[in-house]
Design an enzyme around this catalytic site. Structure first.
Site, PDB file in Angstrom:
ATOM      1  N   ARG A 171      46.209  87.229  49.920  1.00  0.00           N
ATOM      2  CA  ARG A 171      45.880  88.424  49.125  1.00  0.00           C
ATOM      3  C   ARG A 171      44.435  88.870  49.310  1.00  0.00           C
ATOM      4  O   ARG A 171      43.790  89.370  48.386  1.00  0.00           O
ATOM      5  CB  ARG A 171      46.180  88.186  47.635  1.00  0.00           C
ATOM      6  CG  ARG A 171      47.633  87.840  47.348  1.00  0.00           C
ATOM      7  CD  ARG A 171      48.581  88.969  47.755  1.00  0.00           C
ATOM      8  NE  ARG A 171      49.968  88.594  47.562  1.00  0.00           N
ATOM      9  CZ  ARG A 171      50.804  88.187  48.519  1.00  0.00           C
ATOM     10  NH1 ARG A 171      50.376  88.128  49.783  1.00  0.00           N
ATOM     11  NH2 ARG A 171      52.055  87.871  48.256  1.00  0.00           N
ATOM     12  N   SER A 221      52.365  92.529  39.373  1.00  0.00           N
ATOM     13  CA  SER A 221      51.764  91.286  38.877  1.00  0.00           C
ATOM     14  C   SER A 221      50.312  91.514  38.468  1.00  0.00           C
ATOM     15  O   SER A 221      49.518  92.046  39.245  1.00  0.00           O
ATOM     16  CB  SER A 221      51.826  90.207  39.955  1.00  0.00           C
ATOM     17  OG  SER A 221      53.163  89.891  40.265  1.00  0.00           O
ATOM     18  N   GLU A 296      44.947  89.764  39.721  1.00  0.00           N
ATOM     19  CA  GLU A 296      45.282  90.416  40.981  1.00  0.00           C
ATOM     20  C   GLU A 296      45.003  91.914  40.867  1.00  0.00           C
ATOM     21  O   GLU A 296      44.557  92.560  41.813  1.00  0.00           O
ATOM     22  CB  GLU A 296      46.756  90.172  41.301  1.00  0.00           C
ATOM     23  CG  GLU A 296      47.208  90.715  42.634  1.00  0.00           C
ATOM     24  CD  GLU A 296      48.597  90.236  43.019  1.00  0.00           C
ATOM     25  OE1 GLU A 296      49.217  90.909  43.862  1.00  0.00           O
ATOM     26  OE2 GLU A 296      49.053  89.209  42.494  1.00  0.00           O
TER      27      GLU A 296
END
Length: 319
Positions: A171, A221, A296
């Site tokens: 990520r 998320s 995130e």
């Protein structure tokens, strides 16, 4: 400033554009200016203009992982979207502009018997953002397939970066810290059975519909699932649910009853309410198991600074 940009030919320009219309959470005040370019050349002109005049410039796609401040943004928002969404396939390689819708990219690959992108079928964003964040699902990232990326750098110049130069990790990529604007990417896939690829995508979409909220606006998320976290205490959704926080609500921001790692907008939620809920979740989890959840989702302040939501001033001091 509006008149100057119109003369420069940088694409469609809108003043006082509500940012709530340009993100999946449907939250955010107005941006001074929002520009939607149609080419890399227009992006370069806009980047150069913002740099010359020292104007904050924020680059977005569909805003699927962004939380805009209630005060909006004092500067320019550059939206790379449907006006920059050309895609072509050459053998097992895909050349796509940054504004290509990710599910469309996955479907085009499937139609051409190309495998490796099944995991992105349910991600509601654009390719540029996906590459920037090395996004994906099932702990996979688009960086596995990226061979080259075309960017406009801080100086307004076109650069072509190799896979190695992008430094993809979970990520994350080097692009996030470079200030460059992704305008195009070349992806490499393997050949496969189109029917098997489609079956895998249908299965993934079915599972997403079962697990994730679909009706209320959300950003996907909220909290990051790291390998360390997963091995020691489990994924964020499980941790938050076990802390008894499903359905917890501050104002019109609510921890989803479908999946605890989602915060949904029940109608008219503010950024302040979402940040307060994030702070509450982090505090409760930390007190319960001593683990600090990281975000995130990215928060964008009124000066155009972008940061993980747990680093927002309202949240940072919550533990």
């Amino acid at each position: 400033m509006l008149g100057q940009l119109s003369e420069l030919d940088v694409g469609a320009v809108k003043a006082r554009a509500p940012l709530a219309h340009h993100c999946s959470w449907r939250i955010g005040g107005p941006a001074d200016l929002l520009v939607e370019p149609e080419s890399a050349m227009q992006v370069a002109r806009l980047v150069g203009f913002a740099r010359e005049h020292e104007i904050p410039l924020l680059v977005i796609g569909q805003g699927t992982n962004l939380l805009f401040d209630d005060a909006g943004l004092r500067g320019i928002v550059l939206k790379v979207g449907a006006r920059m969404a050309q895609l072509s396939i050459h053998g097992n390689r895909i050349l796509a502009e940054a504004g290509v819708w990710v599910p469309q990219l996955a479907r085009q690959a499937a139609r051409n018997g190309l495998t490796g992108l099944e995991h992105i079928i349910g991600i509601p964003g654009t390719l540029g953002g996906l590459v920037l964040m090395n996004g994906g699902s099932h702990r996979r990232g688009i960086g596995d397939n990226v061979r080259r990326v075309w960017v406009i750098d801080r100086a307004g110049e076109l650069q072509v970066l190799s896979h190695a130069q992008c430094a993809f990790s979970y990520r994350h990529s080097a692009l996030q810290d470079s200030g460059a604007v992704v305008v195009r990417a070349e992806l490499e896939c393997s050949t496969g059975d189109p029917r098997a690829i489609r079956r895998a995508m249908v299965c993934d979409l079915r599972e997403r519909r079962r697990k994730f909220p679909r009706k209320e606006p959300n950003c996907g998320s909220v909290f990051l699932s790291t390998a360390e976290m997963h091995a020691s205490v489990g994924p964020p959704g499980k941790i938050i649910e076990e802390a008894g926080l499903k359905g917890t609500r501050i104002g019109n921001a609510e921890v989803s009853l479908h999946h605890a790692n989602f915060i949904v907008n029940r109608g008219g939620a503010s950024a302040a309410e979402v940040l307060a809920l994030i702070a509450h979740i982090r505090r409760e989890v930390h007190e319960r198991i001593g683990f600090e959840l990281r975000c995130e989702v990215r928060y964008v302040d009124p000066q155009g600074r972008i940061m993980p939501a747990d680093q927002a001033p309202q949240v940072r001091s919550s533990l």
